[in-house]
Design a protein around this motif. Structure first.
Motif, PDB file in Angstrom:
ATOM      1  N   VAL A 144       0.854  -1.181   0.000  1.00 25.46           N
ATOM      2  CA  VAL A 144       0.000   0.000   0.000  1.00 25.46           C
ATOM      3  C   VAL A 144       0.893   1.236   0.000  1.00 25.46           C
ATOM      4  CG1 VAL A 144      -1.698   1.299   1.337  1.00 25.46           C
ATOM      5  CG2 VAL A 144      -1.851  -1.170   1.222  1.00 25.46           C
ATOM      6  N   VAL A 145       0.548   2.199  -0.857  1.00 20.85           N
ATOM      7  CA  VAL A 145       1.280   3.464  -0.925  1.00 20.85           C
ATOM      8  C   VAL A 145       0.504   4.501  -0.123  1.00 20.85           C
ATOM      9  CG1 VAL A 145       2.164   5.275  -2.429  1.00 20.85           C
ATOM     10  CG2 VAL A 145       2.157   2.899  -3.211  1.00 20.85           C
ATOM     11  N   LEU A 146       1.182   5.118   0.832  1.00 17.98           N
ATOM     12  CA  LEU A 146       0.574   6.182   1.624  1.00 17.98           C
ATOM     13  C   LEU A 146       1.311   7.479   1.334  1.00 17.98           C
ATOM     14  CD1 LEU A 146       0.095   4.511   5.131  1.00 17.98           C
ATOM     15  CD2 LEU A 146      -1.544   4.700   3.267  1.00 17.98           C
ATOM     16  N   GLN A 147       0.555   8.487   0.891  1.00 17.27           N
ATOM     17  CA  GLN A 147       1.125   9.822   0.724  1.00 17.27           C
ATOM     18  C   GLN A 147       0.602  10.655   1.881  1.00 17.27           C
ATOM     19  OE1 GLN A 147      -0.050  12.048  -2.727  1.00 17.27           O
ATOM     20  NE2 GLN A 147       1.610  13.509  -2.454  1.00 17.27           N
ATOM     21  N   PHE A 148       1.516  11.228   2.637  1.00 20.32           N
ATOM     22  CA  PHE A 148       1.135  12.000   3.808  1.00 20.32           C
ATOM     23  C   PHE A 148       1.007  13.472   3.433  1.00 20.32           C
ATOM     24  CE2 PHE A 148       3.003   8.122   5.305  1.00 20.32           C
ATOM     25  CZ  PHE A 148       2.128   7.733   6.304  1.00 20.32           C
ATOM     26  N   LYS A 149       0.150  14.179   4.154  1.00 20.95           N
ATOM     27  CA  LYS A 149      -0.081  15.600   3.890  1.00 20.95           C
ATOM     28  C   LYS A 149       1.201  16.379   4.136  1.00 20.95           C
ATOM     29  CE  LYS A 149      -4.983  15.425   4.801  1.00 20.95           C
ATOM     30  NZ  LYS A 149      -6.074  15.783   5.676  1.00 20.95           N
ATOM     31  N   SER A 150       1.392  17.431   3.349  1.00 20.30           N
ATOM     32  CA  SER A 150       2.593  18.238   3.515  1.00 20.30           C
ATOM     33  C   SER A 150       2.611  18.824   4.920  1.00 20.30           C
ATOM     34  CB  SER A 150       2.650  19.345   2.468  1.00 20.30           C
ATOM     35  OG  SER A 150       1.554  20.212   2.627  1.00 20.30           O
ATOM     36  N   GLY A 151       3.776  18.916   5.462  1.00 22.56           N
ATOM     37  CA  GLY A 151       3.925  19.420   6.822  1.00 22.56           C
ATOM     38  C   GLY A 151       3.899  18.328   7.876  1.00 22.56           C
ATOM     39  N   THR A 152       3.621  17.104   7.472  1.00 22.30           N
ATOM     40  CA  THR A 152       3.630  16.001   8.427  1.00 22.30           C
ATOM     41  C   THR A 152       5.086  15.700   8.779  1.00 22.30           C
ATOM     42  OG1 THR A 152       1.635  15.049   7.465  1.00 22.30           O
ATOM     43  CG2 THR A 152       2.954  13.601   8.864  1.00 22.30           C
ATOM     44  N   GLN A 153       5.445  15.967  10.014  1.00 22.00           N
ATOM     45  CA  GLN A 153       6.808  15.730  10.484  1.00 22.00           C
ATOM     46  C   GLN A 153       6.820  14.411  11.250  1.00 22.00           C
ATOM     47  OE1 GLN A 153       9.458  17.666   9.692  1.00 22.00           O
ATOM     48  NE2 GLN A 153       7.986  18.749   8.412  1.00 22.00           N
ATOM     49  N   GLN A 154       7.376  13.390  10.633  1.00 22.12           N
ATOM     50  CA  GLN A 154       7.321  12.065  11.233  1.00 22.12           C
ATOM     51  C   GLN A 154       8.432  11.205  10.668  1.00 22.12           C
ATOM     52  OE1 GLN A 154       5.159  10.827  13.641  1.00 22.12           O
ATOM     53  NE2 GLN A 154       6.578   9.123  13.525  1.00 22.12           N
ATOM     54  N   ALA A 155       8.947  10.305  11.463  1.00 22.43           N
ATOM     55  CA  ALA A 155       9.832   9.252  10.959  1.00 22.43           C
ATOM     56  C   ALA A 155       8.894   8.134  10.506  1.00 22.43           C
ATOM     57  CB  ALA A 155      10.781   8.772  12.045  1.00 22.43           C
ATOM     58  N   PHE A 156       8.633   8.074   9.219  1.00 19.38           N
ATOM     59  CA  PHE A 156       7.592   7.193   8.687  1.00 19.38           C
ATOM     60  C   PHE A 156       7.921   5.711   8.827  1.00 19.38           C
ATOM     61  CE2 PHE A 156       7.126  11.266   6.522  1.00 19.38           C
ATOM     62  CZ  PHE A 156       5.805  11.548   6.841  1.00 19.38           C
ATOM     63  N   ASP A 157       9.180   5.376   9.085  1.00 17.08           N
ATOM     64  CA  ASP A 157       9.553   3.980   9.300  1.00 17.08           C
ATOM     65  C   ASP A 157       9.698   3.641  10.783  1.00 17.08           C
ATOM     66  OD1 ASP A 157      11.809   5.528   9.692  1.00 17.08           O
ATOM     67  OD2 ASP A 157      13.167   4.121   8.697  1.00 17.08           O
ATOM     68  N   ASP A 158       9.391   4.604  11.652  1.00 12.32           N
ATOM     69  CA  ASP A 158       9.500   4.394  13.095  1.00 12.32           C
ATOM     70  C   ASP A 158       8.524   3.306  13.549  1.00 12.32           C
ATOM     71  OD1 ASP A 158      10.328   5.311  15.855  1.00 12.32           O
ATOM     72  OD2 ASP A 158       8.152   5.615  15.954  1.00 12.32           O
TER      73      ASP A 158
ATOM     74  N   VAL B  50      -7.326  -0.240   3.482  1.00 11.28           N
ATOM     75  CA  VAL B  50      -6.882   0.955   2.771  1.00 11.28           C
ATOM     76  C   VAL B  50      -7.822   2.116   3.091  1.00 11.28           C
ATOM     77  CG1 VAL B  50      -6.519   1.980   0.483  1.00 11.28           C
ATOM     78  CG2 VAL B  50      -5.735  -0.351   0.945  1.00 11.28           C
ATOM     79  N   GLN B  51      -9.113   1.855   3.152  1.00 11.05           N
ATOM     80  CA  GLN B  51     -10.080   2.908   3.492  1.00 11.05           C
ATOM     81  C   GLN B  51      -9.859   3.416   4.912  1.00 11.05           C
ATOM     82  OE1 GLN B  51     -13.789   0.942   2.709  1.00 11.05           O
ATOM     83  NE2 GLN B  51     -13.774   1.481   0.534  1.00 11.05           N
TER      84      GLN B  51
ATOM     85  N   GLN C 208      -2.825  11.980   2.976  1.00 10.76           N
ATOM     86  CA  GLN C 208      -3.371  12.663   1.797  1.00 10.76           C
ATOM     87  C   GLN C 208      -4.020  11.653   0.858  1.00 10.76           C
ATOM     88  OE1 GLN C 208      -3.223  16.032   1.091  1.00 10.76           O
ATOM     89  NE2 GLN C 208      -4.477  15.620  -0.695  1.00 10.76           N
ATOM     90  N   ARG C 209      -3.317  10.512   0.674  1.00 12.45           N
ATOM     91  CA  ARG C 209      -3.783   9.513  -0.286  1.00 12.45           C
ATOM     92  C   ARG C 209      -3.313   8.136   0.165  1.00 12.45           C
ATOM     93  NH1 ARG C 209      -0.918   7.576  -4.807  1.00 12.45           N
ATOM     94  NH2 ARG C 209       0.720   9.037  -4.271  1.00 12.45           N
ATOM     95  N   ALA C 210      -4.190   7.147   0.052  1.00 10.19           N
ATOM     96  CA  ALA C 210      -3.855   5.758   0.343  1.00 10.19           C
ATOM     97  C   ALA C 210      -4.367   4.905  -0.806  1.00 10.19           C
ATOM     98  CB  ALA C 210      -4.487   5.305   1.651  1.00 10.19           C
ATOM     99  N   GLU C 211      -3.500   4.101  -1.377  1.00  9.18           N
ATOM    100  CA  GLU C 211      -3.916   3.248  -2.500  1.00  9.18           C
ATOM    101  C   GLU C 211      -3.025   2.009  -2.582  1.00  9.18           C
ATOM    102  OE1 GLU C 211      -1.584   5.214  -6.261  1.00  9.18           O
ATOM    103  OE2 GLU C 211      -3.458   6.153  -5.654  1.00  9.18           O
TER     104      GLU C 211
END
Length: 132
Positions: free
Chosen positions: A55-69, A111-112, A121-124
């Motif tokens: 699954v591809v997750l696009q996060f909203k701009s400004g999201t400050q996160q270690a996405f692999d944490d 996904v929903q 922002q987007r999940a697909e």
């Protein structure tokens, strides 16, 4: 000259070792009820009939996160209600995760649920995934 204490000492040590190995289970410390199996057994346990869906997750701009944490992925997992893990980064705000689903289950509900997150922002489904 032979040391007269070597043979009795060696026999005593062997005797103690054999006694320790033959101890009854009642003498062992209790095994915690909530103990997990070793990681190598966890990975293989229950994998039959399971599939990893990317699954591809696009996060909203400004999201400050270690996405692999690990804690962040655990939060995503709770939202998705299925086991998942981090796979790779596509860009600074877009990341690929693997959902562990039964082979007969569809990924759409998970996904929903991920799409419902305020930071997403987007999940697909990853339609560009290729097998090697």
């Amino acid at each position: 000259m032979k040391n007269v204490y070597t043979v009795p000492l060696g026999a005593t040590v062997i005797s103690l070792l054999l006694t320790a190995c033959a101890s009854s289970p009642e003498n062992l410390p209790p095994f915690p009820a909530d103990a997990l199996p070793p990681p190598n057994l966890q990975v293989d346990a229950g994998k039959a009939g399971m599939a990893t869906v990317r699954v591809v997750l696009q996060f909203k701009s400004g999201t400050q996160q270690a996405f692999d944490d690990e804690n962040f992925v655990t939060g995503l997992q709770v939202q998705a209600q299925v086991p998942m893990h981090y796979i790779t980064s596509v860009s600074a705000d877009t990341h690929v995760y693997g959902l562990e689903l039964p082979a007969t289950a569809g990924a759409a509900p998970a996904v929903q649920r991920l799409q419902a997150l305020t930071s997403v922002q987007r999940a697909e489904l990853d339609t560009r995934a290729t097998t090697k």
